[in-house]
Enzyme design. Structure first.
Site, PDB file in Angstrom:
ATOM      1  N   HIS A  22       4.621  -1.957   3.777  1.00 37.83           N
ATOM      2  CA  HIS A  22       5.017  -0.770   3.021  1.00 37.83           C
ATOM      3  C   HIS A  22       6.224  -0.131   3.717  1.00 37.83           C
ATOM      4  O   HIS A  22       6.152   0.235   4.891  1.00 37.83           O
ATOM      5  CB  HIS A  22       3.848   0.217   2.929  1.00 37.83           C
ATOM      6  CG  HIS A  22       2.739  -0.286   2.053  1.00 37.83           C
ATOM      7  ND1 HIS A  22       1.401  -0.168   2.372  1.00 37.83           N
ATOM      8  CD2 HIS A  22       2.794  -0.927   0.851  1.00 37.83           C
ATOM      9  CE1 HIS A  22       0.676  -0.703   1.396  1.00 37.83           C
ATOM     10  NE2 HIS A  22       1.489  -1.174   0.473  1.00 37.83           N
ATOM     11  N   GLU A  72       6.317   3.118   5.919  1.00 44.29           N
ATOM     12  CA  GLU A  72       5.439   3.184   7.101  1.00 44.29           C
ATOM     13  C   GLU A  72       6.187   2.639   8.311  1.00 44.29           C
ATOM     14  O   GLU A  72       5.715   1.767   9.045  1.00 44.29           O
ATOM     15  CB  GLU A  72       4.136   2.416   6.825  1.00 44.29           C
ATOM     16  CG  GLU A  72       3.347   3.043   5.680  1.00 44.29           C
ATOM     17  CD  GLU A  72       2.156   2.204   5.206  1.00 44.29           C
ATOM     18  OE1 GLU A  72       1.920   1.129   5.791  1.00 44.29           O
ATOM     19  OE2 GLU A  72       1.492   2.627   4.257  1.00 44.29           O
ATOM     20  N   HIS A  99      -0.387  -0.841   9.323  1.00 38.96           N
ATOM     21  CA  HIS A  99      -0.107   0.122   8.264  1.00 38.96           C
ATOM     22  C   HIS A  99      -0.304   1.526   8.831  1.00 38.96           C
ATOM     23  O   HIS A  99      -0.617   1.700  10.008  1.00 38.96           O
ATOM     24  CB  HIS A  99      -1.087  -0.080   7.086  1.00 38.96           C
ATOM     25  CG  HIS A  99      -0.809  -1.292   6.247  1.00 38.96           C
ATOM     26  ND1 HIS A  99      -0.137  -1.238   5.056  1.00 38.96           N
ATOM     27  CD2 HIS A  99      -1.133  -2.601   6.444  1.00 38.96           C
ATOM     28  CE1 HIS A  99      -0.056  -2.457   4.533  1.00 38.96           C
ATOM     29  NE2 HIS A  99      -0.654  -3.314   5.363  1.00 38.96           N
ATOM     30  N   GLU A 120      -4.595   0.486  10.837  1.00 35.94           N
ATOM     31  CA  GLU A 120      -4.033   1.696  10.227  1.00 35.94           C
ATOM     32  C   GLU A 120      -3.772   2.728  11.321  1.00 35.94           C
ATOM     33  O   GLU A 120      -4.705   3.301  11.888  1.00 35.94           O
ATOM     34  CB  GLU A 120      -5.012   2.260   9.185  1.00 35.94           C
ATOM     35  CG  GLU A 120      -5.109   1.459   7.898  1.00 35.94           C
ATOM     36  CD  GLU A 120      -4.059   1.874   6.871  1.00 35.94           C
ATOM     37  OE1 GLU A 120      -3.312   2.832   7.131  1.00 35.94           O
ATOM     38  OE2 GLU A 120      -4.018   1.232   5.807  1.00 35.94           O
TER      39      GLU A 120
HETATM   40 ZN   LIG Z   1       0.403   0.539   4.075  1.00 37.27          ZN
END
Ligand SMILES: [Zn+2]
Length: 256
Positions: free
Chosen positions: A66, A69, A173, A226
């Site tokens: 993404h 990010e 992420h 994450e």
């Molecule tokens: Zn992500």
């Protein structure tokens, strides 16, 4: 099979049972590792990988699927720049969506969420909704692609993973602040304990066409890391040394 130059440091160190020394602080400003171009993005940006390319690799570390990010790229790059030349055991991709990073968008340059574009059994052409930074509801619409695997970044990474045959892929992420591993492997337990984040089996919502789902269908262990929504300096303080050990292979002696 020929050993790659990157392995020499690893094997000599394992023989001596010594952890890898980080390169001196004044020399950490530049990426000194040679890059291998595994493909090109939709806007013809180079997709680069650092480290060995001889299958099978233990771990493939990737960041920024993404494009909004970018802290994942910054943290992983800092860890990589501390690794001496020739001491990368596990290969690293700093950005799997460089066009999105340049535009500051979650999607790639064609408006596709690359983490919903993988050829999985549950891929769907329906729009993908995500939560805006600071928001509470999934209301921002993106495309999952005109077909599964429609995007250049997806196809290039898929071929790269198939070439490297990693036992585990770690995908960075943000900002859900957890370590996701449906298998709850010892490696995921170790990462969670080292960085002080909870280990979970899923993130709590459906992700059709995700890289994680594709990896599971290919029998590749996938750990989604994450990062928390914290100041970058705090994230770096708690995460970089763990990433360093994963890149160099030093984590192996700490796994129980
Ligand atoms: Zn992500």
């Amino acid at each position: 099979m020929l050993a790659s130059p990157s392995c020499q440091c690893y094997f000599s160190r394992m023989k001596n049972n010594k952890p890898t020394a980080m390169i001196p602080r004044p020399e950490r400003g530049v990426l000194r590792h040679p890059a291998w171009e595994y493909g090109r993005s939709e806007h013809n940006t180079a997709l680069n990988l650092y480290g060995p390319r001889i299958a099978p690799v233990d771990i493939l570390l990737i960041a920024a699927m993404h494009g909004d990010e970018n802290e994942t790229t910054v943290v992983l790059s800092d860890a990589l720049r501390r690794v001496p030349t020739g001491c990368i055991k596990n290969p690293v991709i700093l950005s799997t969506n460089p066009d999105g990073a340049l535009q500051g968008t979650r999607s790639n340059a064609r408006g596709v969420d690359l983490n919903r574009n993988w050829p999985t059994a549950n891929w769907s052409s329906k729009p993908v909704y995500h939560t805006a930074h600071g928001g509470t509801t999934q209301e921002i619409s993106l495309s999952s692609g005109t077909s599964a695997g429609s995007e250049a970044e997806t196809r290039a990474l898929l071929e790269c993973v198939q070439r490297l045959q990693p036992r585990t892929v770690i995908s960075l992420h943000s900002p859900l602040a957890c370590i996701e591993d449906p298998q709850e492997t010892p490696l995921a337990h170790w990462i969670a304990s080292q960085v002080g984040l909870p280990l979970v089996q899923d993130v709590g919502y459906a992700t059709p066409g995700s890289f994680g789902t594709w990896s599971a269908e290919e029998n590749i262990n996938i750990i989604t890391w994450e990062l928390p929504s914290e100041p970058l300096a705090d994230i770096m303080a708690s995460h970089i040394k763990v990433l360093f050990k994963l890149i160099t292979g030093d984590y192996e002696s700490e796994l129980v």
